[in-house]
Design an enzyme around this catalytic site. Structure first.
Site, PDB file in Angstrom:
ATOM      1  N   GLY A   1       0.835  -1.199   0.000  1.00  0.00           N
ATOM      2  CA  GLY A   1       0.000   0.000   0.000  1.00  0.00           C
ATOM      3  C   GLY A   1       0.863   1.239   0.000  1.00  0.00           C
ATOM      4  O   GLY A   1       2.082   1.173   0.210  1.00  0.00           O
TER       5      GLY A   1
ATOM      6  N   ASN B   1       1.004   5.289   6.440  1.00  0.00           N
ATOM      7  CA  ASN B   1       0.578   4.104   5.695  1.00  0.00           C
ATOM      8  C   ASN B   1      -0.922   4.236   5.396  1.00  0.00           C
ATOM      9  O   ASN B   1      -1.588   5.146   5.900  1.00  0.00           O
ATOM     10  CB  ASN B   1       0.917   2.839   6.489  1.00  0.00           C
ATOM     11  N   PRO B   2      -1.499   3.366   4.550  1.00  0.00           N
ATOM     12  CA  PRO B   2      -2.867   3.577   4.056  1.00  0.00           C
ATOM     13  C   PRO B   2      -3.960   3.724   5.108  1.00  0.00           C
ATOM     14  O   PRO B   2      -4.964   4.378   4.862  1.00  0.00           O
ATOM     15  CB  PRO B   2      -3.113   2.345   3.176  1.00  0.00           C
ATOM     16  N   CYS B   3      -3.784   3.118   6.271  1.00  0.00           N
ATOM     17  CA  CYS B   3      -4.823   3.246   7.300  1.00  0.00           C
ATOM     18  C   CYS B   3      -4.431   4.194   8.428  1.00  0.00           C
ATOM     19  O   CYS B   3      -5.163   4.330   9.420  1.00  0.00           O
ATOM     20  CB  CYS B   3      -5.166   1.873   7.854  1.00  0.00           C
ATOM     21  N   GLY B   4      -3.278   4.831   8.298  1.00  0.00           N
ATOM     22  CA  GLY B   4      -2.897   5.881   9.222  1.00  0.00           C
ATOM     23  C   GLY B   4      -2.312   5.427  10.544  1.00  0.00           C
ATOM     24  O   GLY B   4      -2.128   6.244  11.449  1.00  0.00           O
ATOM     25  N   GLU B   5      -1.987   4.111  10.696  1.00  0.00           N
ATOM     26  CA  GLU B   5      -1.426   3.673  11.975  1.00  0.00           C
ATOM     27  C   GLU B   5      -0.025   4.206  12.200  1.00  0.00           C
ATOM     28  O   GLU B   5       0.390   4.404  13.335  1.00  0.00           O
ATOM     29  CB  GLU B   5      -1.345   2.135  12.052  1.00  0.00           C
TER      30      GLU B   5
END
Length: 309
Positions: A46, A208-212
């Site tokens: 991602g 990263n794509p989910c913001g973690e």
């Protein structure tokens, strides 16, 4: 200016010089980003892309293209590419971010609010919020959106585009949009940079794509978690010693994942950045279940103390 002078003396023409110095905010840079992202998707990965370098809608471009279409004009293209490229049935994943002080931020915030939710369907979007903006929200003050032309080879080098808005109104627009379409997310970017121990060497650029996990350019995240419920003993006490040992083992395991996965990255520059950065993310899950097993109320003072410990 010194870099331009050196390239001039080396006989590098204007167009090549521009690509070398400023590839991001150009058509070439945008399509290079798109190509590199597709390579990552093809290997099952991602991408997080910050659009803040792109000039706002209406800004002067050059003699062949009078005005910029703005940040949002390119978002759907990135989104559709994410859906198109797949590896073994796994689609790509994409995060698009924009700084809260970018002049196009209002259009960015509301791009997914059309009734059919037809735009940017295959990407998450988040606003990078800074301390100055949050202070302006708290004090109900005006806030300046701005972008400065940083291309010293441009006829309008140093030109600053500004727009003054009420911070609390802009904040409310984010909240209402998030309520309507679950987008945009909000990332407290200055806070992340304040706590990033490598900011001086490898500045954060997106997540990263989910913001973690916030990341520097071309770096990657290796994420894992520990289930806290598994550390609760049969008598309801929490095994802190086991948590310590498991944390060390899991951290070493994630570092081994970096080594194992190194040759599988899509681009040489990712391999190089990941080897230098060695970024891992070890999180927790099962907090609520652990507190229940310990017979502690989740929202009690005792729960807060147990969580902190």
């Amino acid at each position: 200016k010194e870099a331009i002078k050196a390239l001039d003396q080396a006989g590098v023409d204007r167009e090549t010089r521009k690509k070398v110095l400023f590839p991001e905010d150009s058509l070439e840079g945008i399509y290079q980003n798109l190509r590199e992202a597709a390579e990552v998707y093809r290997t099952g990965g991602g991408v997080g892309t910050d659009l803040s370098v792109l000039r706002p809608k209406g800004a002067y471009v050059n003699a062949t293209m009078d005005n910029s279409p703005g940040v949002t004009a390119f978002m759907n293209m990135f989104s559709e590419s994410t859906e198109t490229v797949a590896q073994q049935g796994r689609r790509g994943a994409l995060m698009l971010t924009l700084r809260v002080n970018h002049p196009d931020v209002e259009d960015f915030i509301t791009i997914k609010n059309d009734p059919k939710r037809s735009k940017v369907k295959h990407a998450n979007i988040s606003v990078l919020v800074d301390h100055e903006f949050m202070e302006a929200v708290a004090n109900n003050k005006d806030y300046t959106l701005w972008l400065e032309n940083e291309d010293p080879d441009s006829d309008i080098y140093g030109e600053r585009i500004e727009k003054v808005v009420n911070a609390r109104n802009l904040w409310r627009k984010m909240i209402e949009s998030a309520h309507a379409s679950a987008e945009p997310g909000i990332i407290f970017w200055d806070t992340m940079k304040d706590f990033h121990n490598g900011e001086y060497a490898a500045p954060l650029t997106s997540t990263n794509p989910c913001g973690e996990q916030p990341l520097a350019s071309y770096t990657a995240c290796n994420l894992g978690n520990l289930n806290l419920h598994r550390f609760v003993k049969s008598d309801g006490s929490f095994d802190y010693e086991d948590l310590v040992v498991s944390t060390m083992v899991a951290t070493r395991f994630l570092d081994d994942v970096i080594l194992y996965n190194h040759p599988n990255h899509a681009l040489t520059k990712i391999q190089r950045a990941v080897a230098d950065d060695r970024r891992t993310g070890l999180g927790i899950t099962g907090l609520g279940d652990a507190l229940v097993a310990m017979k502690i109320k989740y929202d009690s003072d005792e729960g807060l103390k147990a969580t902190e410990k």
